[in-house]
Scaffold this active site. Structure first.
Site, mmCIF file in Angstrom:
data_model
loop_
_atom_site.group_PDB
_atom_site.id
_atom_site.type_symbol
_atom_site.label_atom_id
_atom_site.label_comp_id
_atom_site.label_asym_id
_atom_site.label_seq_id
_atom_site.Cartn_x
_atom_site.Cartn_y
_atom_site.Cartn_z
ATOM 1 N N SER A 148 1.005 -3.898 -0.843
ATOM 2 C CA SER A 148 1.234 -4.687 -2.058
ATOM 3 C C SER A 148 2.541 -4.312 -2.727
ATOM 4 O O SER A 148 3.106 -5.109 -3.466
ATOM 5 C CB SER A 148 0.116 -4.428 -3.077
ATOM 6 N N ASN A 219 2.527 -10.721 -7.255
ATOM 7 C CA ASN A 219 2.532 -9.509 -8.079
ATOM 8 C C ASN A 219 3.789 -9.386 -8.931
ATOM 9 O O ASN A 219 3.759 -8.803 -10.008
ATOM 10 C CB ASN A 219 2.347 -8.261 -7.208
HETATM 11 N N1 LIG Z 1 -7.143 -3.807 -2.954
HETATM 12 C C1 LIG Z 1 -6.420 -4.900 -3.152
HETATM 13 O O1 LIG Z 1 -6.717 -5.727 -4.020
HETATM 14 C C2 LIG Z 1 -5.230 -5.166 -2.271
HETATM 15 C C3 LIG Z 1 -4.687 -6.473 -2.213
HETATM 16 C C4 LIG Z 1 -3.619 -6.736 -1.348
HETATM 17 C C5 LIG Z 1 -3.079 -5.705 -0.576
HETATM 18 N N2 LIG Z 1 -3.619 -4.442 -0.666
HETATM 19 C C6 LIG Z 1 -3.038 -3.403 0.199
HETATM 20 O O2 LIG Z 1 -3.880 -3.241 1.337
HETATM 21 C C7 LIG Z 1 -3.849 -1.875 1.782
HETATM 22 C C8 LIG Z 1 -5.264 -1.327 1.825
HETATM 23 O O3 LIG Z 1 -5.854 -1.432 0.556
HETATM 24 P P1 LIG Z 1 -7.448 -1.350 0.360
HETATM 25 O O4 LIG Z 1 -7.695 -1.755 -1.060
HETATM 26 O O5 LIG Z 1 -8.138 -2.056 1.471
HETATM 27 O O6 LIG Z 1 -7.687 0.216 0.520
HETATM 28 P P2 LIG Z 1 -9.057 0.992 0.865
HETATM 29 O O7 LIG Z 1 -8.906 2.341 0.261
HETATM 30 O O8 LIG Z 1 -10.250 0.165 0.501
HETATM 31 O O9 LIG Z 1 -9.031 1.100 2.471
HETATM 32 C C9 LIG Z 1 -8.090 1.843 3.189
HETATM 33 C C10 LIG Z 1 -8.740 2.286 4.492
HETATM 34 O O10 LIG Z 1 -7.743 2.834 5.338
HETATM 35 C C11 LIG Z 1 -8.308 3.945 6.033
HETATM 36 N N3 LIG Z 1 -7.206 4.783 6.486
HETATM 37 C C12 LIG Z 1 -6.396 5.579 5.748
HETATM 38 N N4 LIG Z 1 -5.473 6.173 6.546
HETATM 39 C C13 LIG Z 1 -5.715 5.739 7.827
HETATM 40 C C14 LIG Z 1 -5.102 5.971 9.092
HETATM 41 N N5 LIG Z 1 -4.059 6.773 9.210
HETATM 42 N N6 LIG Z 1 -5.621 5.338 10.174
HETATM 43 C C15 LIG Z 1 -6.683 4.502 10.067
HETATM 44 N N7 LIG Z 1 -7.300 4.246 8.884
HETATM 45 C C16 LIG Z 1 -6.810 4.853 7.782
HETATM 46 C C17 LIG Z 1 -9.236 4.600 5.008
HETATM 47 O O11 LIG Z 1 -10.213 5.413 5.640
HETATM 48 C C18 LIG Z 1 -9.824 3.374 4.313
HETATM 49 O O12 LIG Z 1 -11.028 2.945 4.927
HETATM 50 C C19 LIG Z 1 -2.891 -1.140 0.834
HETATM 51 O O13 LIG Z 1 -1.626 -1.110 1.404
HETATM 52 C C20 LIG Z 1 -2.889 -2.033 -0.406
HETATM 53 O O14 LIG Z 1 -1.688 -1.943 -1.137
HETATM 54 C C21 LIG Z 1 -4.684 -4.153 -1.473
#
Ligand SMILES: NC(=O)c1ccc[n+]([C@@H]2O[C@H](COP(=O)([O-])OP(=O)(O)OC[C@H]3O[C@@H](n4cnc5c(N)ncnc54)[C@H](O)[C@@H]3O)[C@@H](O)[C@H]2O)c1
Length: 313
Positions: A148, A219
């Site tokens: 993001s 954003n």
């Molecule tokens: N939450 C939102 O609303 C949103 C919206 C758009 C984009 N994003 C982006 O999406 C991405 C993920 O966000 P999220 O909210 O799903 O996070 P989250 O914390 O729910 O999930 C992240 C997952 O990644 C796993 N992980 C971490 N390091 C890892 C690795 N090296 N190998 C494999 N798995 C690994 C963790 O165990 C976890 O299950 C981020 O970059 C965030 O900026 C989030």
């Protein structure tokens, strides 16, 4: 004149056909990160007929992701196949057949067309992952990040495939939200960009394109708007309740800015604004807020902790 026009049309359509032929049709997808976003992306990709491997750090996390996907599919199916429960059951079965899980990203990327990264929002961890996978993925494989707030160009530079690297920014909750922002860096090839646009459409989304600029489109507009609402409240010009009511009833927004901040998470919003402020310290739109910083320091992060601008207990 007619002859020249015919010739032009023929040349143009043959050029278009050649360009289309060069595009990569994405069939096999690896999604890294089975959290909120990754699980949603894996779900919509599998539901639209792609074979998907969902990767995370442990089987326990992946079990939770799969359970979440199954529950979400049931909700989607209830609406989509309200009068045809058998077709609904078949849809769920087919989708789940397309989906497998793994804890070893390097072992699964050898047969993938597209890697979508949705892991923790930490540039070092993301760079390390992309650098490692670059060695194992075939040449044709496109890499994409769902970040993001990080620059796609910096992530692409951790690989040797900068031309086959772009941003695919989905929205939460992925199965419901129709938008995908497709991010083209100065190094992303036109062919890669078109493949990412086509993939976004194939998973049922409406893609828009944006250059690699902080916050992309949504954003970039939304975060400064929410920060401006906090500043209005900080100055004592209006109460947070009245600001929320005003934006819902006067602008037709489904949520007010303080409700939205609590939903997104105050830590996430602070992380984004702090990052942009360090990039452009003189931009007043990116100025940090003492009130937001105070709430985060007190661990009042919004809905997820039971309190942010509002209380949820
Ligand atoms: N939450 C939102 O609303 C949103 C919206 C758009 C984009 N994003 C982006 O999406 C991405 C993920 O966000 P999220 O909210 O799903 O996070 P989250 O914390 O729910 O999930 C992240 C997952 O990644 C796993 N992980 C971490 N390091 C890892 C690795 N090296 N190998 C494999 N798995 C690994 C963790 O165990 C976890 O299950 C981020 O970059 C965030 O900026 C989030």
């Amino acid at each position: 004149m007619a002859f020249a026009t015919r010739q032009f049309v023929r040349a143009a359509s043959s050029a278009a056909a050649t360009a289309a032929a060069k595009k990569l049709i994405i069939k096999h997808v690896t999604v890294i990160g089975g959290g909120l976003m990754g699980a949603g992306i894996a779900q919509v990709a599998a539901a639209s007929g792609h074979t998907v491997v969902l990767v995370d750090q442990s089987d326990e996390i992946l079990k939770k992701s799969t359970k979440g996907i199954e529950e979400s599919l049931k909700r989607v199916t209830k609406k989509k196949f309200a009068d045809k429960p058998e077709a609904g059951a078949e849809f769920i079965e087919k989708t789940l057949k397309n989906l497998t899980t793994s804890t070893d990203a390097a072992a699964v990327v050898h047969s993938t067309d597209l890697v979508i990264e949705a892991i923790v929002e930490n540039p070092e961890v993301k760079n390390e992952l992309f650098k490692r996978l670059d060695k194992f993925a075939p040449d044709h494989t496109i890499f994409a990040s769902n970040t993001s707030s990080l620059q796609i160009t910096n992530l692409a530079n951790s690989t040797t495939r900068q031309d086959r690297f772009g941003g695919l920014h989905f929205f939460n909750p992925v199965p419901m939200m129709k938008l995908v922002e497709v991010i083209k860096t100065p190094m992303t090839s036109q062919k890669t960009f078109e493949s990412l646009m086509d993939f976004s459409k194939a998973v049922g989304k409406s893609p828009v394109s944006c250059k690699d600029t902080p916050g992309f489109i949504v954003n970039r507009l939304l975060v400064p708007y929410m920060m401006e609402a906090v500043r209005l409240f900080e100055r004592g010009d209006a109460s947070k309740e009245d600001i929320d009511v005003a934006m819902k009833l006067g602008a037709g927004y489904p949520m007010g800015p303080f409700e939205l901040l609590d939903y997104v998470g105050l830590d996430t919003s602070k992380y984004i604004i702090d990052g942009w402020h360090s990039l452009e310290p003189n931009n007043p739109l990116f100025a940090p807020s003492p009130l937001l910083n105070k709430l985060v320091a007190e661990k009042k992060l919004g809905k997820k902790t039971g309190e942010g601008f509002y209380k949820y207990k």
